[in-house]
Design a protein around this motif. Structure first.
Motif, PDB file in Angstrom:
ATOM      1  N   LEU A   1      -7.905 -21.216  -6.027  1.00  0.00           N
ATOM      2  CA  LEU A   1      -7.177 -20.025  -5.579  1.00  0.00           C
ATOM      3  C   LEU A   1      -6.712 -20.255  -4.151  1.00  0.00           C
ATOM      4  CD1 LEU A   1      -6.256 -17.078  -5.951  1.00  0.00           C
ATOM      5  CD2 LEU A   1      -8.515 -16.365  -5.146  1.00  0.00           C
ATOM      6  N   GLU A   2      -5.386 -20.243  -3.961  1.00  0.00           N
ATOM      7  CA  GLU A   2      -4.838 -20.460  -2.627  1.00  0.00           C
ATOM      8  C   GLU A   2      -4.933 -19.169  -1.820  1.00  0.00           C
ATOM      9  OE1 GLU A   2      -0.807 -22.159  -0.445  1.00  0.00           O
ATOM     10  OE2 GLU A   2      -0.870 -21.851  -2.610  1.00  0.00           O
ATOM     11  N   ALA A   3      -5.652 -19.216  -0.710  1.00  0.00           N
ATOM     12  CA  ALA A   3      -5.965 -17.998   0.035  1.00  0.00           C
ATOM     13  C   ALA A   3      -4.728 -17.362   0.657  1.00  0.00           C
ATOM     14  CB  ALA A   3      -6.999 -18.312   1.117  1.00  0.00           C
ATOM     15  N   ASP A   4      -3.857 -18.163   1.276  1.00  0.00           N
ATOM     16  CA  ASP A   4      -2.695 -17.593   1.951  1.00  0.00           C
ATOM     17  C   ASP A   4      -1.774 -16.884   0.967  1.00  0.00           C
ATOM     18  OD1 ASP A   4      -3.570 -18.499   4.371  1.00  0.00           O
ATOM     19  OD2 ASP A   4      -2.399 -20.348   4.327  1.00  0.00           O
ATOM     20  N   MET A   5      -1.534 -17.505  -0.192  1.00  0.00           N
ATOM     21  CA  MET A   5      -0.694 -16.873  -1.198  1.00  0.00           C
ATOM     22  C   MET A   5      -1.340 -15.595  -1.722  1.00  0.00           C
ATOM     23  SD  MET A   5       2.225 -17.257  -2.811  1.00  0.00           S
ATOM     24  CE  MET A   5       2.614 -19.014  -2.759  1.00  0.00           C
ATOM     25  N   CYS A   6      -2.677 -15.617  -1.858  1.00  0.00           N
ATOM     26  CA  CYS A   6      -3.394 -14.430  -2.325  1.00  0.00           C
ATOM     27  C   CYS A   6      -3.267 -13.296  -1.313  1.00  0.00           C
ATOM     28  CB  CYS A   6      -4.860 -14.780  -2.563  1.00  0.00           C
ATOM     29  SG  CYS A   6      -5.850 -13.416  -3.202  1.00  0.00           S
ATOM     30  N   ARG A   7      -3.393 -13.606  -0.031  1.00  0.00           N
ATOM     31  CA  ARG A   7      -3.269 -12.568   1.001  1.00  0.00           C
ATOM     32  C   ARG A   7      -1.872 -11.954   0.992  1.00  0.00           C
ATOM     33  NH1 ARG A   7      -5.727 -16.681   4.245  1.00  0.00           N
ATOM     34  NH2 ARG A   7      -7.961 -16.374   4.466  1.00  0.00           N
ATOM     35  N   ARG A   8      -0.849 -12.802   0.848  1.00  0.00           N
ATOM     36  CA  ARG A   8       0.525 -12.285   0.834  1.00  0.00           C
ATOM     37  C   ARG A   8       0.752 -11.386  -0.373  1.00  0.00           C
ATOM     38  NH1 ARG A   8       1.815 -17.577   2.831  1.00  0.00           N
ATOM     39  NH2 ARG A   8       2.230 -18.335   0.715  1.00  0.00           N
ATOM     40  N   SER A   9       0.176 -11.762  -1.515  1.00  0.00           N
ATOM     41  CA  SER A   9       0.349 -10.942  -2.710  1.00  0.00           C
ATOM     42  C   SER A   9      -0.353  -9.598  -2.558  1.00  0.00           C
ATOM     43  CB  SER A   9      -0.190 -11.691  -3.933  1.00  0.00           C
ATOM     44  OG  SER A   9      -0.079 -10.914  -5.094  1.00  0.00           O
ATOM     45  N   VAL A  10      -1.580  -9.609  -2.012  1.00  0.00           N
ATOM     46  CA  VAL A  10      -2.312  -8.356  -1.815  1.00  0.00           C
ATOM     47  C   VAL A  10      -1.585  -7.467  -0.809  1.00  0.00           C
ATOM     48  CG1 VAL A  10      -4.467  -7.371  -0.938  1.00  0.00           C
ATOM     49  CG2 VAL A  10      -4.535  -9.361  -2.447  1.00  0.00           C
ATOM     50  N   ARG A  11      -1.058  -8.075   0.245  1.00  0.00           N
ATOM     51  CA  ARG A  11      -0.328  -7.297   1.246  1.00  0.00           C
ATOM     52  C   ARG A  11       0.935  -6.686   0.643  1.00  0.00           C
ATOM     53  NH1 ARG A  11       0.626 -11.138   4.482  1.00  0.00           N
ATOM     54  NH2 ARG A  11      -1.406 -11.056   5.468  1.00  0.00           N
ATOM     55  N   ALA A  12       1.622  -7.470  -0.203  1.00  0.00           N
ATOM     56  CA  ALA A  12       2.849  -6.955  -0.829  1.00  0.00           C
ATOM     57  C   ALA A  12       2.542  -5.783  -1.747  1.00  0.00           C
ATOM     58  CB  ALA A  12       3.543  -8.076  -1.593  1.00  0.00           C
ATOM     59  N   ARG A  13       1.452  -5.883  -2.525  1.00  0.00           N
ATOM     60  CA  ARG A  13       1.103  -4.781  -3.422  1.00  0.00           C
ATOM     61  C   ARG A  13       0.679  -3.548  -2.640  1.00  0.00           C
ATOM     62  NH1 ARG A  13      -1.319  -8.943  -6.517  1.00  0.00           N
ATOM     63  NH2 ARG A  13      -3.408  -8.354  -5.775  1.00  0.00           N
ATOM     64  N   SER A  14      -0.004  -3.748  -1.511  1.00  0.00           N
ATOM     65  CA  SER A  14      -0.407  -2.600  -0.700  1.00  0.00           C
ATOM     66  C   SER A  14       0.786  -1.905  -0.075  1.00  0.00           C
ATOM     67  CB  SER A  14      -1.377  -3.050   0.395  1.00  0.00           C
ATOM     68  OG  SER A  14      -0.740  -3.918   1.312  1.00  0.00           O
ATOM     69  N   GLU A  15       1.889  -2.655   0.105  1.00  0.00           N
ATOM     70  CA  GLU A  15       3.102  -2.071   0.665  1.00  0.00           C
ATOM     71  C   GLU A  15       4.032  -1.527  -0.407  1.00  0.00           C
ATOM     72  OE1 GLU A  15       4.737  -5.227   2.920  1.00  0.00           O
ATOM     73  OE2 GLU A  15       3.238  -5.095   4.538  1.00  0.00           O
ATOM     74  N   GLY A  16       3.586  -1.612  -1.659  1.00  0.00           N
ATOM     75  CA  GLY A  16       4.381  -1.049  -2.743  1.00  0.00           C
ATOM     76  C   GLY A  16       5.408  -1.981  -3.331  1.00  0.00           C
ATOM     77  N   THR A  17       5.380  -3.243  -2.938  1.00  0.00           N
ATOM     78  CA  THR A  17       6.311  -4.221  -3.495  1.00  0.00           C
ATOM     79  C   THR A  17       5.581  -5.111  -4.482  1.00  0.00           C
ATOM     80  OG1 THR A  17       5.886  -5.752  -1.674  1.00  0.00           O
ATOM     81  CG2 THR A  17       7.727  -4.215  -1.413  1.00  0.00           C
ATOM     82  N   GLN A  18       6.342  -5.865  -5.252  1.00  0.00           N
ATOM     83  CA  GLN A  18       5.762  -6.722  -6.276  1.00  0.00           C
ATOM     84  C   GLN A  18       5.230  -7.999  -5.634  1.00  0.00           C
ATOM     85  OE1 GLN A  18       5.342  -5.908  -9.440  1.00  0.00           O
ATOM     86  NE2 GLN A  18       4.305  -7.839  -9.892  1.00  0.00           N
ATOM     87  N   GLY A  19       3.954  -8.272  -5.819  1.00  0.00           N
ATOM     88  CA  GLY A  19       3.364  -9.485  -5.277  1.00  0.00           C
ATOM     89  C   GLY A  19       3.597 -10.675  -6.181  1.00  0.00           C
ATOM     90  N   THR A  20       3.492 -11.862  -5.613  1.00  0.00           N
ATOM     91  CA  THR A  20       3.662 -13.094  -6.371  1.00  0.00           C
ATOM     92  C   THR A  20       2.352 -13.458  -7.051  1.00  0.00           C
ATOM     93  OG1 THR A  20       5.298 -13.861  -4.790  1.00  0.00           O
ATOM     94  CG2 THR A  20       4.336 -15.507  -6.229  1.00  0.00           C
ATOM     95  N   GLN A  21       2.416 -13.657  -8.361  1.00  0.00           N
ATOM     96  CA  GLN A  21       1.210 -13.994  -9.111  1.00  0.00           C
ATOM     97  C   GLN A  21       1.137 -15.475  -9.459  1.00  0.00           C
ATOM     98  OE1 GLN A  21      -1.301 -12.017  -9.846  1.00  0.00           O
ATOM     99  NE2 GLN A  21      -0.425 -10.125  -9.062  1.00  0.00           N
ATOM    100  N   GLY A  22       2.294 -16.086  -9.739  1.00  0.00           N
ATOM    101  CA  GLY A  22       2.283 -17.428 -10.295  1.00  0.00           C
ATOM    102  C   GLY A  22       1.762 -18.489  -9.356  1.00  0.00           C
ATOM    103  N   GLY A  23       2.029 -18.373  -8.053  1.00  0.00           N
ATOM    104  CA  GLY A  23       1.693 -19.455  -7.140  1.00  0.00           C
ATOM    105  C   GLY A  23       0.295 -19.413  -6.585  1.00  0.00           C
ATOM    106  N   MET A  24      -0.494 -18.377  -6.921  1.00  0.00           N
ATOM    107  CA  MET A  24      -1.817 -18.253  -6.313  1.00  0.00           C
ATOM    108  C   MET A  24      -2.823 -19.230  -6.912  1.00  0.00           C
ATOM    109  SD  MET A  24      -2.444 -14.218  -5.530  1.00  0.00           S
ATOM    110  CE  MET A  24      -2.432 -13.737  -7.249  1.00  0.00           C
TER     111      MET A  24
END
Length: 329
Positions: free
Chosen positions: A95-118
């Motif tokens: 699990l890539e941590a930086d990609m995971c953080r960006r996805s969680v941040r995007a979902r918290s902001e109401g946008t679609q997070g990236t799932q495939g690259g994590m």
């Protein structure tokens, strides 16, 4: 006038036939310059076998550097029981941590997070196992230790998983089969001159299910592919957790003893060794008398057999099958 005209005309005629005066010789035709570009398309020169091999090595080096950069802050999941039927498998994931953080941040902001690259799929283990433990070796490598096989029997095998090259190699065998144990990457061995970690790190495996496994530990030397007895725990433990505490100590906490879960902890100082050898001694020369235990840098994995555990603080409640880790500063 007529004569002069004839001579001039004759000169012209004779010159046209190559019989002119020797004082005015004709120049030979010049050769085309080598610098003049050819109109034909230049075909690419074929690489030699040595150049092709060097190109392949350079491309592989760049690929490995890119993978290592992604693994710098990644976590890993190895083997286990999965699927509807609960089948045991040996697959690995990172699990890539930086990609995971960006996805969680995007979902918290109401946008679609990236799932495939994590998630980065890794190589499959040679032995399907569950209730195993693992320790990081550095450079994208992981040591997977013990566990139960498909039949529920504890294993005494280890495997070195390389997420960069995609290879899986056998590691050193355990002295006894273990499942539900804990594994810790030690800051050893040390370089005698620089006092910094050098070479492949030693791995301490603690407790677990298996005959005589609960209160014992062992230290794995991956370069020598050998296992050496480690210090004895104060309490039998299976499904316990262990982690480095600072730079010198290993903390062991919780787990199941013979009857129930426990709330006790214990600490093992890697650099405070008993003078009396209990397993393959490797004494250091020093002047002056020694006490029952002294500060000493272990030079060999067997030296840690002279380490010992001391009681730590009690936890607020009993815990087993939990996890522990160092909190970043």
């Amino acid at each position: 006038w007529l004569k002069l005209f004839w001579l001039q005309a004759g000169d012209i005629v004779m010159f046209s036939h190559g019989l002119g005066k020797p004082s005015t010789p004709s120049k030979p035709p010049s050769k085309p310059s080598s610098k003049t570009p050819s109109k034909e398309t230049t075909k690419p020169q074929a690489l030699t076998p040595e150049e092709e091999e060097q190109l392949r090595l350079d491309e592989e080096r760049l690929r490995q550097e890119a993978v290592l950069a992604r693994l710098a802050n990644a976590g890993c999941i190895c083997a286990g029981i999965a699927g509807v039927d609960g089948a045991v498998h040996g697959q690995t994931l990172a699990l890539e941590a930086d990609m995971c953080r960006r996805s969680v941040r995007a979902r918290s902001e109401g946008t679609q997070g990236t799932q495939g690259g994590m998630w980065m799929p890794g190589p499959s283990l040679a032995q399907a196992r569950w209730h195993c433990c693992a320790a990081a070796l550095g450079d994208g490598q992981l040591l997977v230790v013990g566990g139960f096989d498909e039949s529920g029997l504890p294993l005494d095998t280890t495997e070195v998983v390389d997420f960069v090259t995609g290879s899986v190699e056998p590691g050193p065998k355990l002295s006894i089969p273990r499942a539900g144990s804990a594994a810790v990457t030690l800051p050893l061995p040390l370089d005698e001159e620089s006092a910094e970690s050098a070479g492949m790190p030693w791995i301490m495996v603690l407790g677990g299910y298996g005959a005589d496994a609960g209160a014992t530990t062992e230290v794995l030397d991956l370069e020598a592919m050998k296992s050496h007895p480690g210090p004895t725990l104060l309490t039998r433990r299976a499904c316990c957790v262990a982690s480095m505490y600072g730079e010198d100590e290993v903390m062991v906490a919780g787990g199941f003893d013979e009857f129930a879960s426990v709330s006790s902890t214990e600490f093992i100082n890697l650099f405070k060794l008993k003078h009396t050898a209990v397993a393959e001694p490797c004494f250091q020369d020093s002047s002056g008398p020694k006490g029952p235990e002294d500060e000493e840098v272990p030079l060999h994995p067997a030296d840690l057999g002279r380490a010992f555990a001391v009681p730590g603080p009690e936890m607020l409640e009993r815990r087993a099958a939990c996890t522990a880790g160092e909190v970043p500063k």
